[in-house]
Design an enzyme around this catalytic site. Structure first.
Site, PDB file in Angstrom:
ATOM      1  CG  ASN A 109      -1.744   1.215   1.392  1.00 60.57           C
ATOM      2  OD1 ASN A 109      -1.869   2.003   0.465  1.00 60.57           O
ATOM      3  ND2 ASN A 109      -2.338   1.391   2.574  1.00 60.57           N
ATOM      4  CE  LYS A 136       0.182   3.426   4.820  1.00 61.45           C
ATOM      5  NZ  LYS A 136      -0.042   3.541   6.235  1.00 61.45           N
ATOM      6  CG  HIS A 147      -5.846   1.677   5.162  1.00 59.13           C
ATOM      7  ND1 HIS A 147      -5.424   2.650   6.030  1.00 59.13           N
ATOM      8  CD2 HIS A 147      -4.792   0.848   4.970  1.00 59.13           C
ATOM      9  CE1 HIS A 147      -4.149   2.408   6.340  1.00 59.13           C
ATOM     10  NE2 HIS A 147      -3.746   1.333   5.712  1.00 59.13           N
ATOM     11  CD  GLU A 157      -3.128   5.407   6.652  1.00 57.41           C
ATOM     12  OE1 GLU A 157      -3.121   5.474   5.410  1.00 57.41           O
ATOM     13  OE2 GLU A 157      -2.201   4.898   7.313  1.00 57.41           O
ATOM     14  CD  GLU A 166      -3.580  -2.873   7.300  1.00 63.37           C
ATOM     15  OE1 GLU A 166      -2.436  -3.044   6.891  1.00 63.37           O
ATOM     16  OE2 GLU A 166      -4.269  -1.885   6.995  1.00 63.37           O
ATOM     17  N   GLY A 201       2.161   2.151  10.624  1.00 63.83           N
ATOM     18  CA  GLY A 201       3.050   3.300  10.443  1.00 63.83           C
ATOM     19  C   GLY A 201       3.749   3.752  11.713  1.00 63.83           C
ATOM     20  CB  SER A 252       5.189  -1.733  12.002  1.00 61.93           C
ATOM     21  OG  SER A 252       4.710  -0.410  12.217  1.00 61.93           O
TER      22      SER A 252
HETATM   23  C1  PEP Z   1      -0.866  -0.029   5.912  1.00 59.48           C
HETATM   24  O1  PEP Z   1      -0.914   1.123   5.541  1.00 59.48           O
HETATM   25  O2  PEP Z   1      -1.746  -0.813   5.562  1.00 59.48           O
HETATM   26  C2  PEP Z   1       0.248  -0.443   6.770  1.00 59.48           C
HETATM   27  C3  PEP Z   1       0.217  -1.637   7.299  1.00 59.48           C
HETATM   28  O3  PEP Z   1       1.252   0.457   6.966  1.00 59.48           O
HETATM   29  P1  PEP Z   1       2.710   0.175   7.661  1.00 59.48           P
HETATM   30  O4  PEP Z   1       3.241  -1.084   7.037  1.00 59.48           O
HETATM   31  O5  PEP Z   1       3.523   1.387   7.290  1.00 59.48           O
HETATM   32  O6  PEP Z   1       2.475   0.036   9.107  1.00 59.48           O
END
Ligand code: PEP
Length: 251
Positions: free
Chosen positions: A10, A12, A95, A97, A167, A173, A213
């Site tokens: 992703n 983003k 997601h 976000e 997630e 992040g 992460s």
């Molecule tokens: C994501 O945006 O779905 C995500 C898991 O981000 P990160 O790997 O940066 O934590």
């Protein structure tokens, strides 16, 4: 049947320039990757078509969002049918976000999931709890509440088009990855919920991937868990280490 390992990247709202985007795609195109893994890259909507056209043919692309309607006066939105027409096979929905920054409710996410599948897309459906909810012992309850409207909106056969991404919001992040035991427990709970709310065949067949992460250093341990069928990767998908994550299941 064994569930095929799935790794999504992703991007983003990155990268910011077309030159950076080209450099990233070159790294992916030049990489040697495990051919047993389904790899799906999700660039910003603006880049979906050029990325699809320049990306190696064994990798797919995903949109990061779509709307519920086919067409009409919905300024700024992209429809599932437009994505299908553009040759985009996947969309990420729900997601964290989108849920937290853009106020998307679980009902809207479920309606989008239904519309996306009806149009012919496959969906990477994201769920997960906040730190406060985890500390209050509510992880299972929160994730089930996010999944319940999706269960109500979909027919059993639709689930073959869904990859569930667990997630935890506190891990996205932040560099704070869930332990493999925490991930396994949440994934097993999601699978058990699908078994009771939909069917045991759907529970067995649905891929449940972990996001939050994930990096080259932690992917092997996480990926070795019984109910972890892959990853959704944010930050590390913009780096060469994404290739190591795709290859997490290799010795
Ligand atoms: C994501 O945006 O779905 C995500 C898991 O981000 P990160 O790997 O940066 O934590």
């Amino acid at each position: 049947m064994a569930r095929q390992f799935f790794v999504g990247g992703n991007f983003k709202m990155n990268p910011v320039t077309r030159d950076q985007k080209k450099a990233l795609i070159k790294i992916l195109n030049d990489a040697t990757v495990d051919q047993n893994v389904e790899v799906v890259i999700s660039p910003p909507a603006l880049y979906l078509i050029p990325v699809k056209d320049s990306l190696r043919s064994d990798f797919k692309v995903a949109a990061q969002n779509c709307y519920v309607k086919d067409s009409g006066a919905f300024t700024g939105e992209i429809s599932p049918r437009q994505l299908v027409d553009a040759g985009v096979p996947y969309v990420i929905l729900g997601h964290s976000e989108r849920r937290t920054l853009f106020g998307e409710t679980s009902k809207l996410v479920a309606d989008k999931t239904q519309a996306a599948i009806a149009a012919g897309l496959s969906v990477i459906l994201c769920v997960g709890e906040t730190l406060e909810e985890r500390e209050a012992g509510k992880t299972k309850q929160v994730v089930e509440a996010q999944l319940t409207p999706v269960v109500a909106a979909l027919k059993e056969a639709d689930w073959s088009k869904v990859v569930v991404a667990y997630e935890p919001v506190w891990a996205i992040g932040t560099g704070k990855v869930a332990t493999s035991a925490q991930a396994q427990e949440a994934h097993a709970d999601i699978r058990a919920y699908l078994a009771s709310a939909v069917s045991s065949a759907v529970a067995e067949g649905t891929r449940i991937i972990y996001g939050g992460s994930v990096n080259a250093g932690n992917c092997k341990e996480l990926g070795s868990q019984k109910d972890v069928d892959g990853f959704l990767v944010g930050g590390a998908s913009l780096k060469p280490e994404f290739v190591n994550i795709v290859n997490a299941k290799q010795a």
